[in-house]
Design a protein around this motif. Structure first.
Motif, PDB file in Angstrom:
ATOM      1  N   ILE A   1       0.831  -1.208   0.000  1.00  0.00           N
ATOM      2  CA  ILE A   1       0.000   0.000   0.000  1.00  0.00           C
ATOM      3  C   ILE A   1       0.863   1.254   0.000  1.00  0.00           C
ATOM      4  CG2 ILE A   1      -1.684   1.311   1.342  1.00  0.00           C
ATOM      5  CD1 ILE A   1      -2.747  -1.413   2.361  1.00  0.00           C
ATOM      6  N   GLU A   2       1.915   1.230   0.798  1.00  0.00           N
ATOM      7  CA  GLU A   2       2.753   2.425   0.930  1.00  0.00           C
ATOM      8  C   GLU A   2       3.637   2.669  -0.284  1.00  0.00           C
ATOM      9  OE1 GLU A   2       6.307   4.170   3.858  1.00  0.00           O
ATOM     10  OE2 GLU A   2       5.226   2.332   4.391  1.00  0.00           O
ATOM     11  N   HIS A   3       4.247   1.610  -0.812  1.00  0.00           N
ATOM     12  CA  HIS A   3       5.275   1.796  -1.830  1.00  0.00           C
ATOM     13  C   HIS A   3       4.810   1.490  -3.257  1.00  0.00           C
ATOM     14  CE1 HIS A   3       8.435   2.422   1.159  1.00  0.00           C
ATOM     15  NE2 HIS A   3       7.943   1.391   1.834  1.00  0.00           N
ATOM     16  N   LEU A   4       3.930   0.502  -3.408  1.00  0.00           N
ATOM     17  CA  LEU A   4       3.583   0.074  -4.764  1.00  0.00           C
ATOM     18  C   LEU A   4       2.343   0.749  -5.331  1.00  0.00           C
ATOM     19  CD1 LEU A   4       4.316  -3.786  -4.750  1.00  0.00           C
ATOM     20  CD2 LEU A   4       5.791  -1.890  -5.437  1.00  0.00           C
ATOM     21  N   LEU A   5       1.311   0.961  -4.496  1.00  0.00           N
ATOM     22  CA  LEU A   5       0.074   1.538  -5.028  1.00  0.00           C
ATOM     23  C   LEU A   5       0.291   2.888  -5.723  1.00  0.00           C
ATOM     24  CD1 LEU A   5      -2.944   0.794  -2.646  1.00  0.00           C
ATOM     25  CD2 LEU A   5      -2.569   0.075  -4.993  1.00  0.00           C
ATOM     26  N   PRO A   6       1.101   3.797  -5.142  1.00  0.00           N
ATOM     27  CA  PRO A   6       1.353   5.063  -5.860  1.00  0.00           C
ATOM     28  C   PRO A   6       1.991   4.842  -7.234  1.00  0.00           C
ATOM     29  CG  PRO A   6       2.041   5.236  -3.562  1.00  0.00           C
ATOM     30  CD  PRO A   6       1.736   3.798  -3.803  1.00  0.00           C
ATOM     31  N   LEU A   7       2.861   3.829  -7.331  1.00  0.00           N
ATOM     32  CA  LEU A   7       3.497   3.537  -8.621  1.00  0.00           C
ATOM     33  C   LEU A   7       2.490   2.950  -9.600  1.00  0.00           C
ATOM     34  CD1 LEU A   7       6.936   2.041  -7.486  1.00  0.00           C
ATOM     35  CD2 LEU A   7       6.382   4.393  -8.110  1.00  0.00           C
ATOM     36  N   PHE A   8       1.550   2.124  -9.101  1.00  0.00           N
ATOM     37  CA  PHE A   8       0.505   1.582  -9.974  1.00  0.00           C
ATOM     38  C   PHE A   8      -0.326   2.712 -10.576  1.00  0.00           C
ATOM     39  CE2 PHE A   8       0.416  -2.476  -7.228  1.00  0.00           C
ATOM     40  CZ  PHE A   8       1.471  -2.994  -7.953  1.00  0.00           C
ATOM     41  N   LEU A   9      -0.727   3.663  -9.715  1.00  0.00           N
ATOM     42  CA  LEU A   9      -1.523   4.792 -10.190  1.00  0.00           C
ATOM     43  C   LEU A   9      -0.772   5.605 -11.238  1.00  0.00           C
ATOM     44  CD1 LEU A   9      -3.149   5.997  -6.847  1.00  0.00           C
ATOM     45  CD2 LEU A   9      -4.346   5.151  -8.853  1.00  0.00           C
ATOM     46  N   GLN A  10       0.497   5.787 -10.974  1.00  0.00           N
ATOM     47  CA  GLN A  10       1.314   6.549 -11.915  1.00  0.00           C
ATOM     48  C   GLN A  10       1.430   5.833 -13.251  1.00  0.00           C
ATOM     49  OE1 GLN A  10       5.022   8.006 -10.289  1.00  0.00           O
ATOM     50  NE2 GLN A  10       6.056   7.774 -12.259  1.00  0.00           N
ATOM     51  N   LEU A  11       1.660   4.521 -13.204  1.00  0.00           N
ATOM     52  CA  LEU A  11       1.811   3.750 -14.441  1.00  0.00           C
ATOM     53  C   LEU A  11       0.480   3.603 -15.183  1.00  0.00           C
ATOM     54  CD1 LEU A  11       4.261   1.030 -13.070  1.00  0.00           C
ATOM     55  CD2 LEU A  11       4.809   2.817 -14.724  1.00  0.00           C
ATOM     56  N   LEU A  12      -0.624   3.578 -14.447  1.00  0.00           N
ATOM     57  CA  LEU A  12      -1.939   3.509 -15.087  1.00  0.00           C
ATOM     58  C   LEU A  12      -2.254   4.766 -15.894  1.00  0.00           C
ATOM     59  CD1 LEU A  12      -4.236   1.827 -12.411  1.00  0.00           C
ATOM     60  CD2 LEU A  12      -3.796   0.993 -14.715  1.00  0.00           C
ATOM     61  N   LYS A  13      -1.583   5.843 -15.552  1.00  0.00           N
ATOM     62  CA  LYS A  13      -1.805   7.112 -16.251  1.00  0.00           C
ATOM     63  C   LYS A  13      -0.706   7.402 -17.270  1.00  0.00           C
ATOM     64  CE  LYS A  13      -4.171   9.078 -12.226  1.00  0.00           C
ATOM     65  NZ  LYS A  13      -4.127  10.112 -11.153  1.00  0.00           N
ATOM     66  N   ASP A  14       0.164   6.423 -17.494  1.00  0.00           N
ATOM     67  CA  ASP A  14       1.274   6.630 -18.425  1.00  0.00           C
ATOM     68  C   ASP A  14       0.745   6.916 -19.833  1.00  0.00           C
ATOM     69  OD1 ASP A  14       4.483   5.886 -18.338  1.00  0.00           O
ATOM     70  OD2 ASP A  14       3.594   5.626 -20.330  1.00  0.00           O
ATOM     71  N   GLU A  15       1.466   7.746 -20.567  1.00  0.00           N
ATOM     72  CA  GLU A  15       1.018   8.114 -21.910  1.00  0.00           C
ATOM     73  C   GLU A  15       1.196   6.989 -22.926  1.00  0.00           C
ATOM     74  OE1 GLU A  15       3.398  11.387 -23.201  1.00  0.00           O
ATOM     75  OE2 GLU A  15       5.277  10.258 -23.175  1.00  0.00           O
ATOM     76  N   PHE A  16       2.031   6.011 -22.609  1.00  0.00           N
ATOM     77  CA  PHE A  16       2.303   4.920 -23.533  1.00  0.00           C
ATOM     78  C   PHE A  16       1.315   3.786 -23.274  1.00  0.00           C
ATOM     79  CE2 PHE A  16       5.346   1.354 -24.864  1.00  0.00           C
ATOM     80  CZ  PHE A  16       5.100   1.549 -26.204  1.00  0.00           C
ATOM     81  N   PRO A  17       0.507   3.366 -24.257  1.00  0.00           N
ATOM     82  CA  PRO A  17      -0.543   2.357 -24.035  1.00  0.00           C
ATOM     83  C   PRO A  17      -0.036   1.039 -23.468  1.00  0.00           C
ATOM     84  CG  PRO A  17      -0.796   3.397 -26.187  1.00  0.00           C
ATOM     85  CD  PRO A  17       0.503   3.873 -25.632  1.00  0.00           C
ATOM     86  N   GLU A  18       1.133   0.588 -23.921  1.00  0.00           N
ATOM     87  CA  GLU A  18       1.625  -0.712 -23.464  1.00  0.00           C
ATOM     88  C   GLU A  18       1.907  -0.708 -21.965  1.00  0.00           C
ATOM     89  OE1 GLU A  18       5.124  -3.989 -24.494  1.00  0.00           O
ATOM     90  OE2 GLU A  18       4.875  -2.205 -25.758  1.00  0.00           O
ATOM     91  N   VAL A  19       2.332   0.447 -21.434  1.00  0.00           N
ATOM     92  CA  VAL A  19       2.567   0.550 -19.991  1.00  0.00           C
ATOM     93  C   VAL A  19       1.260   0.335 -19.247  1.00  0.00           C
ATOM     94  CG1 VAL A  19       3.352   2.053 -18.132  1.00  0.00           C
ATOM     95  CG2 VAL A  19       4.502   2.123 -20.358  1.00  0.00           C
ATOM     96  N   ARG A  20       0.224   1.026 -19.680  1.00  0.00           N
ATOM     97  CA  ARG A  20      -1.083   0.889 -19.026  1.00  0.00           C
ATOM     98  C   ARG A  20      -1.611  -0.538 -19.146  1.00  0.00           C
ATOM     99  NH1 ARG A  20      -1.741   5.628 -22.216  1.00  0.00           N
ATOM    100  NH2 ARG A  20      -3.361   4.697 -23.513  1.00  0.00           N
ATOM    101  N   LEU A  21      -1.435  -1.104 -20.320  1.00  0.00           N
ATOM    102  CA  LEU A  21      -1.912  -2.465 -20.565  1.00  0.00           C
ATOM    103  C   LEU A  21      -1.207  -3.468 -19.655  1.00  0.00           C
ATOM    104  CD1 LEU A  21      -3.741  -4.159 -22.438  1.00  0.00           C
ATOM    105  CD2 LEU A  21      -1.796  -4.380 -23.986  1.00  0.00           C
ATOM    106  N   ASN A  22       0.091  -3.330 -19.508  1.00  0.00           N
ATOM    107  CA  ASN A  22       0.873  -4.272 -18.693  1.00  0.00           C
ATOM    108  C   ASN A  22       0.511  -4.188 -17.216  1.00  0.00           C
ATOM    109  OD1 ASN A  22       2.167  -5.117 -20.969  1.00  0.00           O
ATOM    110  ND2 ASN A  22       4.086  -4.051 -20.589  1.00  0.00           N
ATOM    111  N   ILE A  23       0.258  -3.002 -16.718  1.00  0.00           N
ATOM    112  CA  ILE A  23      -0.073  -2.873 -15.295  1.00  0.00           C
ATOM    113  C   ILE A  23      -1.463  -3.418 -15.010  1.00  0.00           C
ATOM    114  CG2 ILE A  23      -1.088  -0.546 -15.296  1.00  0.00           C
ATOM    115  CD1 ILE A  23       1.503  -1.817 -12.774  1.00  0.00           C
ATOM    116  N   ILE A  24      -2.386  -3.214 -15.952  1.00  0.00           N
ATOM    117  CA  ILE A  24      -3.756  -3.722 -15.772  1.00  0.00           C
ATOM    118  C   ILE A  24      -3.771  -5.246 -15.744  1.00  0.00           C
ATOM    119  CG2 ILE A  24      -6.027  -3.901 -16.872  1.00  0.00           C
ATOM    120  CD1 ILE A  24      -5.393  -1.107 -18.096  1.00  0.00           C
TER     121      ILE A  24
END
Length: 607
Positions: A358-381
């Motif tokens: 919750i402390e370390h990974l969730l903020p990174l998930f949110l950031q990657l979910l908003k990435d401008e590159f579609p493959e980044v968003r796809l991989n995190i989902i």
């Protein structure tokens, strides 16, 4: 004169005629028929007539030679009379192992190794070892490169003096003047090292490995990485540290990014082979260096190893040494680095536990979910399920739901499709109330997506949701809205309704089909668009199959579906008539099946 030379109908004479043809396809077909010719000749004549003929007919197109090298593999042994005569095939393979085309040489070496596997020790000493010796000392580099692939197969079956000679010859190939030979030696060294005893490996082969690992050609050095892993697996942890430690450091810091890339790409295997102490003392710092490498390709490869390497270290090391690098990678300038991180970062969740995730990974998930590159968003989902297992779906959905809703309308259809596939998991964990409030409208909106793959995924999603929440929920929440689309003036909406019905049918009961589904499908059977009408016919077929096992289902097929199909069978469109006829056959089987079951029941009652 040989028997076949005087007989134009002899199998070999026929083969010769085909091999002389100008058409490559005809010559290739002739090679692939060699096994059939062998069966016609018998083992003895194959040895005395076909083998010599093939030796004289080797000057040909590379494609033909590749096919021949493949045909002469391990299965060919039975055609020459079994293992006792297997060595007779080796001269042909020796020639093929020296040709210019790499694919032919590789296949010839592979087939020669298969032959070696069935040879006795005496045959290996008499026939295979001399072949390896000749190839190893050949004038052309092509034969010497092929020779490197043969040592691992020959070594276990050789006598101790020959084994010592083999190590000396292989070491000489490792120092060959031609880079291509050294590359081949570096590539095959790992497999050869596994055949050696511990002392021979340490005393005789390690010096050759060290020379290759410091070769002036980076194409040679990068191939030693996999060999180093094979060697490390056979050594103790102390030996790894003392004998390979310096080589590991030099390869991690190699001046060529290609070498560093190879180290990064195999880092987990290397760490597992090296042992716990070396990982703790040496490889953590080396891995951090790779994660911070100046070349994006190296960082990408290193990011792909994150969860695997994290399993080998303790939790504090992950938090104190690796997390800062991971945060940097999440904002890396290279989209490929971020995409590699997104596909792997969720693997840290089980290792960190609930609070740290919750402390370390969730903020990174949110950031990657908003990435401008579609493959980044796809991989995190696609990997969120792993995180769900650690922190729970409720917390995950609250933290990520806004981002997920935003991605549901992403301009890249593959991202929207990934979100759709994740919805049933969310729905199952969150329950009906939350789904109806937060996600129901989202799911229905996908049915009108301009991309067919999204509409198709949306219909599959509805079926899965029906399986999760039950038919009663579907009858109340989903089916009315789907059926409403069937009256839309837009052709695509009406088509989507038919697709949704076809997809959802197996999950529905007879009451929902009778009251909610059939009226709409029957009305669509008269639609002015032929594509809709023949898809309606397909839907009738699926509905018939779904009703076949339900109480009263065959009667419903007989009374509602068959009459509609009879009309479609006389449609003006040929495709509609074809699918209607096909569906009618299935519907009649279902209807008659019920009649047959009733008649059998009556007979049993009378008895």
């Amino acid at each position: 004169m040989s028997n076949w030379q005087s007989d134009p109908l002899h199998p070999i004479a026929v083969l010769l005629d085909e091999l002389r043809a100008e058409d490559v396809a005809l010559r290739l077909n002739a090679i692939h028929r060699i096994s059939t010719i062998c069966l016609a000749l018998g083992a003895e004549r194959t040895r005395t007539e076909l083998i010599p003929f093939l030796q004289e007919s080797l000057d040909d197109d590379d494609e033909i030679l590749l096919a021949l090298a493949e045909e002469l593999g391990g299965t060919f042994v039975e055609y020459v009379g079994g293992p006792d005569y297997a060595h007779l095939v080796l001269p042909i393979l020796e020639h093929l192992a020296g040709v210019e085309e790499t694919l032919v040489r590789d296949k010839a070496a592979q087939s020669a190794n298969q032959i070696c596997d069935v040879l006795s020790q005496e045959q290996v000493e008499e026939h295979f070892v001399p072949l390896v010796r000749r190839l190893s000392t050949g004038e052309w580099f092509t034969s010497r490169t092929s020779a490197t692939a043969l040592y691992a197969a020959a070594y276990p079956k050789a006598t101790p003096p020959v084994q010592e000679e083999s190590i000396r010859m292989y070491s000489k190939l490792c120092e060959d003047d031609t880079p291509m030979v050294r590359r081949a030696a570096a590539k095959e060294l790992g497999g050869f090292s596994k055949q050696l005893g511990h002392d021979n490996l340490v005393n005789s082969l390690l010096p050759a490995f060290r020379k290759l690992s410091s070769d002036d050609q980076d194409s040679v050095r990068l191939l030693t990485v996999e060999s180093m892993i094979s060697i490390a697996e056979q050594l103790s942890e102390d030996e790894c540290k003392n004998l390979l430690g310096q080589t590991m450091k030099s390869l991690v810091n190699d001046r060529s990014w290609r070498v560093r890339y190879m180290v990064a790409d195999h880092f987990v295997k290397l760490a597992k082979a090296a042992g716990e102490d070396i990982v703790r003392d040496e490889l953590v710092a080396a891995y951090v260096a790779l994660l911070k490498d100046q070349e994006a390709e190296v960082r990408t490869a290193a990011a792909g190893q994150i969860p695997g390497f994290a399993e080998l270290v303790d939790r504090d090391t992950i938090l104190n040494r690796l997390m800062s690098c991971i945060r940097d990678l999440s904002t890396d300038a290279s989209q490929h680095v971020r995409a590699a991180l997104a596909s792997q970062i969720s693997g840290l969740a089980p290792l960190l536990g609930n609070d740290a995730t919750i402390e370390h990974l969730l903020p990174l998930f949110l950031q990657l979910l908003k990435d401008e590159f579609p493959e980044v968003r796809l991989n995190i989902i696609s990997k969120l399920e792993v995180v769900n297992n650690v922190i729970g779906i409720e917390l995950l959905s609250k933290a990520l739901l806004p981002a997920i809703v935003e991605l549901a309308e992403d301009k890249q259809w593959r991202v929207r499709q990934a979100i759709i596939e994740y919805i049933p998991l969310l729905a199952k964990q969150l329950g009906v109330a939350f789904f109806d409030e937060q996600l129901a409208n989202l799911c229905m909106g996908w049915l009108g997506d301009p991309v067919f793959s999204i509409r198709e995924a949306a219909t599959i999603n509805l079926r899965k949701l029906t399986e999760v929440f039950g038919v009663d929920w579907a009858k109340e929440t989903i089916i009315p809205r789907v059926m409403e689309m069937g009256h839309n003036v837009n052709y695509l909406y009406r088509m989507t309704t038919v697709f949704a019905i076809t997809t959802m049918a197996p999950a529905l009961d007879i009451d929902s089909i009778r009251s909610s589904i059939l009226p709409t499908v029957v009305s669509l059977s008269t639609d002015r668009i032929p594509n809709i009408r023949f898809n309606v016919a397909k839907a009738f077929e699926v509905l018939s199959q779904s009703l076949a096992s339900q109480q009263g289902g065959p009667d419903l097929v007989s009374s509602e579906i068959l009459p509609a199909l009879d009309k479609l069978r006389s449609d003006t469109d040929a495709d509609v008539r074809f699918f209607a006829e096909k569906a009618s056959e299935k519907a009649r089987e279902v209807a008659s099946g019920e009649a047959q079951a009733v008649s059998e029941e009556v007979v049993m009652t009378d008895a």
